[in-house]
Design a protein around this motif. Structure first.
Motif, PDB file in Angstrom:
ATOM      1  N   ILE A  27       3.773  -1.949   5.422  1.00 32.48           N
ATOM      2  CA  ILE A  27       3.469  -1.608   4.028  1.00 32.48           C
ATOM      3  C   ILE A  27       2.482  -2.616   3.439  1.00 32.48           C
ATOM      4  CG2 ILE A  27       4.446  -1.470   1.696  1.00 32.48           C
ATOM      5  CD1 ILE A  27       6.955  -0.226   3.015  1.00 32.48           C
ATOM      6  N   PHE A  30      -0.905  -1.852   4.975  1.00 38.83           N
ATOM      7  CA  PHE A  30      -1.380  -0.603   4.388  1.00 38.83           C
ATOM      8  C   PHE A  30      -1.860  -0.873   2.960  1.00 38.83           C
ATOM      9  CE2 PHE A  30      -1.060   3.449   2.206  1.00 38.83           C
ATOM     10  CZ  PHE A  30      -1.491   4.372   3.150  1.00 38.83           C
ATOM     11  N   GLY A  34      -5.468  -0.376   1.597  1.00 34.15           N
ATOM     12  CA  GLY A  34      -5.506   0.570   0.482  1.00 34.15           C
ATOM     13  C   GLY A  34      -6.040  -0.066  -0.790  1.00 34.15           C
ATOM     14  N   THR A  79      -4.390  -2.263  10.119  1.00 32.12           N
ATOM     15  CA  THR A  79      -3.003  -1.876   9.852  1.00 32.12           C
ATOM     16  C   THR A  79      -2.305  -1.338  11.084  1.00 32.12           C
ATOM     17  OG1 THR A  79      -3.623  -1.332   7.588  1.00 32.12           O
ATOM     18  CG2 THR A  79      -1.513  -0.476   8.373  1.00 32.12           C
ATOM     19  N   THR A 137      -1.759   8.302  -2.649  1.00 30.25           N
ATOM     20  CA  THR A 137      -1.410   7.219  -1.729  1.00 30.25           C
ATOM     21  C   THR A 137      -0.012   7.402  -1.149  1.00 30.25           C
ATOM     22  OG1 THR A 137      -2.910   5.666  -2.780  1.00 30.25           O
ATOM     23  CG2 THR A 137      -1.085   4.713  -1.537  1.00 30.25           C
ATOM     24  N   ARG A 140      -0.433   9.926   1.502  1.00 29.67           N
ATOM     25  CA  ARG A 140      -1.206   9.393   2.625  1.00 29.67           C
ATOM     26  C   ARG A 140      -0.382   8.427   3.469  1.00 29.67           C
ATOM     27  NH1 ARG A 140      -6.044   8.778  -1.417  1.00 29.67           N
ATOM     28  NH2 ARG A 140      -7.303  10.586  -0.854  1.00 29.67           N
ATOM     29  N   PHE A 141       0.377   7.544   2.838  1.00 28.53           N
ATOM     30  CA  PHE A 141       1.194   6.596   3.604  1.00 28.53           C
ATOM     31  C   PHE A 141       2.152   7.351   4.518  1.00 28.53           C
ATOM     32  CE2 PHE A 141       5.045   4.012   4.175  1.00 28.53           C
ATOM     33  CZ  PHE A 141       4.486   2.953   4.858  1.00 28.53           C
ATOM     34  N   TRP A 142       2.854   8.316   3.963  1.00 27.86           N
ATOM     35  CA  TRP A 142       3.800   9.091   4.756  1.00 27.86           C
ATOM     36  C   TRP A 142       3.084   9.836   5.895  1.00 27.86           C
ATOM     37  CZ3 TRP A 142       3.706  14.422   5.347  1.00 27.86           C
ATOM     38  CH2 TRP A 142       4.721  14.927   6.140  1.00 27.86           C
ATOM     39  N   TYR A 144       0.004   9.422   7.289  1.00 29.75           N
ATOM     40  CA  TYR A 144      -0.699   8.600   8.270  1.00 29.75           C
ATOM     41  C   TYR A 144       0.281   7.968   9.252  1.00 29.75           C
ATOM     42  CZ  TYR A 144      -4.844   8.799   5.196  1.00 29.75           C
ATOM     43  OH  TYR A 144      -5.900   9.195   4.423  1.00 29.75           O
ATOM     44  N   ARG A 145       1.383   7.409   8.733  1.00 26.63           N
ATOM     45  CA  ARG A 145       2.312   6.729   9.629  1.00 26.63           C
ATOM     46  C   ARG A 145       3.118   7.719  10.448  1.00 26.63           C
ATOM     47  NH1 ARG A 145       7.708   5.130   8.645  1.00 26.63           N
ATOM     48  NH2 ARG A 145       7.193   3.138   9.552  1.00 26.63           N
TER      49      ARG A 145
END
Length: 176
Positions: A27, A30, A34, A79, A137, A140-142, A144-145
Motif C-alpha cells: 500500500i 502503491f 499513485g 511497486t 484509486t 485501481r488498487f483492487w 491492479y493487485r
C-alpha cells in the motif's frame, strides 16, 4: 506447560503480522507511485486547461492518460517489481482495461460536477478532479493487485511452507 501453549499462539500471529507488513508495504509503494501520478495528473490537467483552452473534461482525459503511462512504469518497476513478469502483453492489456475504467470513474465525477451542477471554476474543477481520482484509486488498487500484477504462485507456496515449518510440532494421532 502454560508457556508452551501460549508460545503456540504467538507463532500464527507472527505469520499474520508478516502478511500485514507485506500488505502495508504494498500500500505504501502503491501510494508513493499513485501520489506522484496524482501530481502528474493535476499538473498536466491544469497546464493543458490553461494553455490550450480545451474543455475541462477533455483536458482531464489527456492528463489521466499521461498519468496512466507514468503509473504503469512506476507500478511495474517499483511497486510490483517482484510480481510475475510473464505475459507482459496480457498484463499491459489488463492494466489498460482497468485504467480505462478508472479513467471513466475519475472523469465521470468531474463531468457530473461540471455539466450536471455547473461547478466549473478552476478551484471547483480541481476539487472534483481530485475527488474523482480518489474514487478511481480505490478501484485501481483492487483491480491492479488482483488481476494485473499478480503474485507469483511459487512465492505463495514458499511463504505457506515457511509458515508451516515455523509452527511447533504437534502430537500425531493415529487413525485406524
Amino acid at each position: 506447560m502454560g508457556s508452551a501453549s501460549s508460545g503456540s499462539h504467538a507463532r500464527p500471529r507472527s505469520a499474520v503480522r508478516r502478511r500485514f507488513d507485506l500488505l502495508f508495504r504494498e500500500i505504501a509503494k502503491f501510494g508513493a507511485v499513485g501520489g506522484a501520478g496524482l501530481l502528474v495528473n493535476l499538473l498536466v490537467f491544469n497546464l493543458v486547461r490553461h494553455v490550450t483552452g480545451l474543455q475541462v473534461v477533455r483536458a482531464s482525459v489527456i492528463a489521466t492518460v499521461v498519468a496512466i503511462v507514468f503509473n504503469y512504469i512506476g507500478f511495474r518497476y517499483f511497486t510490483y517489481r517482484d510480481r510475475d513478469k510473464g505475459g507482459r502483453t496480457k498484463e499491459l492489456t489488463l492494466f489498460l482495461l482497468f485504467s480505462v475504467v478508472g479513467l471513466v470513474i475519475e472523469n465521470g465525477v468531474l463531468y457530473a460536477a461540471t455539466y450536471g451542477f455547473g461547478w466549473d471554476s478552476p478551484l471547483q474543477s480541481n476539487v472534483f478532479k481530485f475527488l474523482g481520482i480518489g474514487v478511481a484509486t480505490l478501484f485501481r488498487f483492487w483491480s491492479y493487485r488482483t488481476w494485473v500484477f499478480r503474485a507469483l504462485p511459487a512465492r505463495e507456496a514458499v511463504a505457506s511452507a515457511e509458515s508451516f515449518l515455523d509452527a511447533e510440532p504437534r502430537p500425531r494421532v493415529k487413525v485406524n
